[in-house]
Design a protein around this motif. Structure first.
Motif, PDB file in Angstrom:
ATOM      1  N   SER A  90       0.821  -1.217   0.000  1.00 21.87           N
ATOM      2  CA  SER A  90       0.000   0.000   0.000  1.00 21.87           C
ATOM      3  C   SER A  90       0.853   1.265   0.000  1.00 21.87           C
ATOM      4  O   SER A  90       0.313   2.365   0.123  1.00 21.87           O
ATOM      5  CB  SER A  90      -0.915   0.008   1.229  1.00 21.87           C
ATOM      6  OG  SER A  90      -1.774  -1.113   1.237  1.00 21.87           O
ATOM      7  N   THR A  91       2.166   1.087  -0.121  1.00 18.35           N
ATOM      8  CA  THR A  91       3.083   2.222  -0.158  1.00 18.35           C
ATOM      9  C   THR A  91       3.277   2.637  -1.608  1.00 18.35           C
ATOM     10  O   THR A  91       3.830   1.888  -2.412  1.00 18.35           O
ATOM     11  CB  THR A  91       4.422   1.854   0.499  1.00 18.35           C
ATOM     12  OG1 THR A  91       4.184   1.485   1.875  1.00 18.35           O
ATOM     13  CG2 THR A  91       5.386   3.031   0.465  1.00 18.35           C
ATOM     14  N   ILE A  92       2.806   3.822  -1.949  1.00 23.67           N
ATOM     15  CA  ILE A  92       2.790   4.295  -3.329  1.00 23.67           C
ATOM     16  C   ILE A  92       4.188   4.643  -3.819  1.00 23.67           C
ATOM     17  O   ILE A  92       4.571   4.346  -4.949  1.00 23.67           O
ATOM     18  CB  ILE A  92       1.870   5.523  -3.447  1.00 23.67           C
ATOM     19  CG1 ILE A  92       0.456   5.174  -2.972  1.00 23.67           C
ATOM     20  CG2 ILE A  92       1.859   6.064  -4.880  1.00 23.67           C
ATOM     21  CD1 ILE A  92      -0.164   4.002  -3.688  1.00 23.67           C
ATOM     22  N   ALA A  93       4.975   5.290  -2.945  1.00 21.22           N
ATOM     23  CA  ALA A  93       6.319   5.735  -3.336  1.00 21.22           C
ATOM     24  C   ALA A  93       7.100   6.110  -2.090  1.00 21.22           C
ATOM     25  O   ALA A  93       6.516   6.398  -1.036  1.00 21.22           O
ATOM     26  CB  ALA A  93       6.248   6.925  -4.289  1.00 21.22           C
ATOM     27  N   TYR A  94       8.420   6.108  -2.246  1.00 22.95           N
ATOM     28  CA  TYR A  94       9.313   6.574  -1.185  1.00 22.95           C
ATOM     29  C   TYR A  94      10.193   7.691  -1.743  1.00 22.95           C
ATOM     30  O   TYR A  94      10.842   7.516  -2.780  1.00 22.95           O
ATOM     31  CB  TYR A  94      10.198   5.445  -0.652  1.00 22.95           C
ATOM     32  CG  TYR A  94      11.260   5.942   0.302  1.00 22.95           C
ATOM     33  CD1 TYR A  94      10.910   6.577   1.479  1.00 22.95           C
ATOM     34  CD2 TYR A  94      12.618   5.805   0.005  1.00 22.95           C
ATOM     35  CE1 TYR A  94      11.876   7.060   2.347  1.00 22.95           C
ATOM     36  CE2 TYR A  94      13.587   6.279   0.866  1.00 22.95           C
ATOM     37  CZ  TYR A  94      13.213   6.916   2.046  1.00 22.95           C
ATOM     38  OH  TYR A  94      14.166   7.402   2.899  1.00 22.95           O
ATOM     39  N   VAL A  95      10.213   8.847  -1.050  1.00 23.14           N
ATOM     40  CA  VAL A  95      11.016  10.005  -1.441  1.00 23.14           C
ATOM     41  C   VAL A  95      12.137  10.166  -0.415  1.00 23.14           C
ATOM     42  O   VAL A  95      11.873  10.320   0.781  1.00 23.14           O
ATOM     43  CB  VAL A  95      10.145  11.275  -1.509  1.00 23.14           C
ATOM     44  CG1 VAL A  95      10.991  12.486  -1.896  1.00 23.14           C
ATOM     45  CG2 VAL A  95       9.001  11.081  -2.507  1.00 23.14           C
ATOM     46  N   ASN A  96      13.392  10.140  -0.884  1.00 18.62           N
ATOM     47  CA  ASN A  96      14.562  10.105  -0.004  1.00 18.62           C
ATOM     48  C   ASN A  96      15.431  11.351  -0.162  1.00 18.62           C
ATOM     49  O   ASN A  96      15.594  11.873  -1.267  1.00 18.62           O
ATOM     50  CB  ASN A  96      15.394   8.869  -0.363  1.00 18.62           C
ATOM     51  CG  ASN A  96      16.557   8.644   0.596  1.00 18.62           C
ATOM     52  OD1 ASN A  96      16.346   8.290   1.749  1.00 18.62           O
ATOM     53  ND2 ASN A  96      17.780   8.843   0.131  1.00 18.62           N
ATOM     54  N   PHE A  97      16.001  11.809   0.970  1.00 21.97           N
ATOM     55  CA  PHE A  97      16.937  12.932   0.958  1.00 21.97           C
ATOM     56  C   PHE A  97      18.240  12.521   1.637  1.00 21.97           C
ATOM     57  O   PHE A  97      18.223  11.959   2.730  1.00 21.97           O
ATOM     58  CB  PHE A  97      16.371  14.136   1.717  1.00 21.97           C
ATOM     59  CG  PHE A  97      15.026  14.567   1.236  1.00 21.97           C
ATOM     60  CD1 PHE A  97      14.893  15.259   0.046  1.00 21.97           C
ATOM     61  CD2 PHE A  97      13.889  14.280   1.966  1.00 21.97           C
ATOM     62  CE1 PHE A  97      13.651  15.645  -0.411  1.00 21.97           C
ATOM     63  CE2 PHE A  97      12.637  14.664   1.524  1.00 21.97           C
ATOM     64  CZ  PHE A  97      12.522  15.353   0.325  1.00 21.97           C
ATOM     65  N   ASP A  98      19.350  12.837   0.999  1.00 17.46           N
ATOM     66  CA  ASP A  98      20.658  12.560   1.597  1.00 17.46           C
ATOM     67  C   ASP A  98      21.682  13.494   0.947  1.00 17.46           C
ATOM     68  O   ASP A  98      22.029  13.327  -0.228  1.00 17.46           O
ATOM     69  CB  ASP A  98      21.040  11.102   1.358  1.00 17.46           C
ATOM     70  CG  ASP A  98      22.185  10.634   2.255  1.00 17.46           C
ATOM     71  OD1 ASP A  98      22.806  11.488   2.914  1.00 17.46           O
ATOM     72  OD2 ASP A  98      22.446   9.420   2.290  1.00 17.46           O
ATOM     73  N   PHE A 165      15.540   9.680  -5.158  1.00 19.21           N
ATOM     74  CA  PHE A 165      16.565  10.050  -4.178  1.00 19.21           C
ATOM     75  C   PHE A 165      17.120  11.405  -4.574  1.00 19.21           C
ATOM     76  O   PHE A 165      17.768  11.539  -5.607  1.00 19.21           O
ATOM     77  CB  PHE A 165      17.633   8.949  -4.173  1.00 19.21           C
ATOM     78  CG  PHE A 165      18.946   9.271  -3.520  1.00 19.21           C
ATOM     79  CD1 PHE A 165      19.071  10.195  -2.506  1.00 19.21           C
ATOM     80  CD2 PHE A 165      20.103   8.593  -3.929  1.00 19.21           C
ATOM     81  CE1 PHE A 165      20.299  10.455  -1.910  1.00 19.21           C
ATOM     82  CE2 PHE A 165      21.321   8.845  -3.346  1.00 19.21           C
ATOM     83  CZ  PHE A 165      21.424   9.774  -2.343  1.00 19.21           C
ATOM     84  N   PHE A 166      16.847  12.437  -3.744  1.00 20.19           N
ATOM     85  CA  PHE A 166      17.353  13.779  -4.000  1.00 20.19           C
ATOM     86  C   PHE A 166      18.668  13.976  -3.254  1.00 20.19           C
ATOM     87  O   PHE A 166      18.761  13.712  -2.048  1.00 20.19           O
ATOM     88  CB  PHE A 166      16.341  14.831  -3.544  1.00 20.19           C
ATOM     89  CG  PHE A 166      15.101  14.867  -4.389  1.00 20.19           C
ATOM     90  CD1 PHE A 166      15.121  15.471  -5.643  1.00 20.19           C
ATOM     91  CD2 PHE A 166      13.912  14.299  -3.948  1.00 20.19           C
ATOM     92  CE1 PHE A 166      13.976  15.505  -6.439  1.00 20.19           C
ATOM     93  CE2 PHE A 166      12.770  14.333  -4.727  1.00 20.19           C
ATOM     94  CZ  PHE A 166      12.807  14.932  -5.981  1.00 20.19           C
ATOM     95  N   SER A 167      19.693  14.469  -3.985  1.00 21.77           N
ATOM     96  CA  SER A 167      21.025  14.585  -3.387  1.00 21.77           C
ATOM     97  C   SER A 167      21.879  15.589  -4.153  1.00 21.77           C
ATOM     98  O   SER A 167      21.625  15.884  -5.329  1.00 21.77           O
ATOM     99  CB  SER A 167      21.727  13.224  -3.403  1.00 21.77           C
ATOM    100  OG  SER A 167      23.012  13.294  -2.816  1.00 21.77           O
ATOM    101  N   ASP A 168      22.905  16.098  -3.479  1.00 20.92           N
ATOM    102  CA  ASP A 168      23.938  16.907  -4.124  1.00 20.92           C
ATOM    103  C   ASP A 168      25.242  16.135  -4.289  1.00 20.92           C
ATOM    104  O   ASP A 168      26.260  16.709  -4.670  1.00 20.92           O
ATOM    105  CB  ASP A 168      24.212  18.172  -3.310  1.00 20.92           C
ATOM    106  CG  ASP A 168      23.091  19.184  -3.439  1.00 20.92           C
ATOM    107  OD1 ASP A 168      22.422  19.194  -4.481  1.00 20.92           O
ATOM    108  OD2 ASP A 168      22.877  19.952  -2.488  1.00 20.92           O
ATOM    109  N   SER A 169      25.262  14.871  -3.929  1.00 19.83           N
ATOM    110  CA  SER A 169      26.447  14.028  -4.016  1.00 19.83           C
ATOM    111  C   SER A 169      27.488  14.438  -2.974  1.00 19.83           C
ATOM    112  O   SER A 169      27.276  15.351  -2.168  1.00 19.83           O
ATOM    113  CB  SER A 169      27.046  14.047  -5.428  1.00 19.83           C
ATOM    114  OG  SER A 169      28.024  13.045  -5.554  1.00 19.83           O
ATOM    115  N   THR A 170      28.610  13.750  -2.960  1.00 22.96           N
ATOM    116  CA  THR A 170      29.629  13.951  -1.930  1.00 22.96           C
ATOM    117  C   THR A 170      30.701  14.924  -2.391  1.00 22.96           C
ATOM    118  O   THR A 170      31.051  14.974  -3.564  1.00 22.96           O
ATOM    119  CB  THR A 170      30.296  12.618  -1.561  1.00 22.96           C
ATOM    120  OG1 THR A 170      30.876  12.055  -2.743  1.00 22.96           O
ATOM    121  CG2 THR A 170      29.273  11.639  -1.008  1.00 22.96           C
ATOM    122  N   GLY A 171      31.246  15.699  -1.435  1.00 17.63           N
ATOM    123  CA  GLY A 171      32.280  16.676  -1.741  1.00 17.63           C
ATOM    124  C   GLY A 171      33.500  16.492  -0.859  1.00 17.63           C
ATOM    125  O   GLY A 171      33.670  15.464  -0.188  1.00 17.63           O
TER     126      GLY A 171
END
Length: 222
Positions: A90-98, A165-171
């Protein structure tokens, strides 16, 4: 809770743990983890607050989740998908931030990434692109494989839940004591939060449902 479909869920999540002492630095140096991942946690909380200010709740329910033990191998989110609080079917989507609000180079101040939207098929990809276009932040869509399974989105993708998955990647300050508040670009972080709110609100309000598409290198957008 959703007003019409309370038994269907959109999950929004980020990991709140970090490393404590920095393994690559002298004893006593603490990894505060401002971009990795206090900013991701802030985005989840901001979206939750914004949802409460809508004229009415969206059709579907929204779950706000903050994971522990991501830095130890996605343990918190893996535990969740093995012991879900709401049914995965019943989980439509997962939105992730990192890692949000990070600027790897001056030329990338208005560049960010949205990873893995193809796991929800064309409809989900189009909804992600719609949110990107409305905000105007230079967010590039990349395939699931570019995330290298290094954040909690992977736990959901592995059990058949569409994810982005929303991200700016690693620096240069990744997992170092330099990842402190001064490093966060507030204008960028706010834009990222607004973009994601548009997506979450649309997913929760839309009557359609993304169809999970298993990750495949042949589907990778470059």
């Amino acid at each position: 809770p959703g007003r019409e479909r309370p038994d269907e869920y959109v999950i929004v999540g980020a990991h709140y743990d970090h490393l404590g002492a920095c393994p690559a630095e002298p004893s006593g140096k603490v990894c505060n983890g401002a971009t990795d991942n206090a900013t991701g946690v802030a985005a989840v909380l901001a979206i939750g607050r914004a949802l409460t200010r809508l004229p009415e709740p969206p059709r579907r329910s929204v779950v706000l989740a903050l994971w522990d033990a991501e830095e130890d191998g996605l343990l918190g989110s893996r535990h969740y998908v093995e012991n879900p609080l709401v049914p995965l079917e019943s989980t439509i989507a997962y939105v992730n931030f990192d890692i949000l609000g990070a600027v790897l180079l001056p030329s990338l101040r208005r560049v960010s990434f949205a990873i893995g939207a193809e796991t929800g098929g064309p409809e989900f990809s189009e909804l992600v692109q719609w949110a990107i276009d409305r905000e105007g932040l230079g967010t590039e869509r990349l395939s699931y494989i570019f995330g290298q399974l290094r954040s909690d989105y992977a736990s959901f993708g592995e059990v058949g839940v569409p994810t982005v998955f929303f991200s700016d990647s690693t620096g240069a300050c990744y997992h170092k004591s330099g990842d402190d508040l001064h490093l966060v670009d507030e204008a960028k972080r706010r834009a990222q939060s607004r973009l994601a709110f548009r997506l979450v609100a649309a997913l929760a309000e839309d009557t359609g449902r993304p169809r999970f598409v298993a990750p495949s290198p042949s589907l990778a957008p470059y």
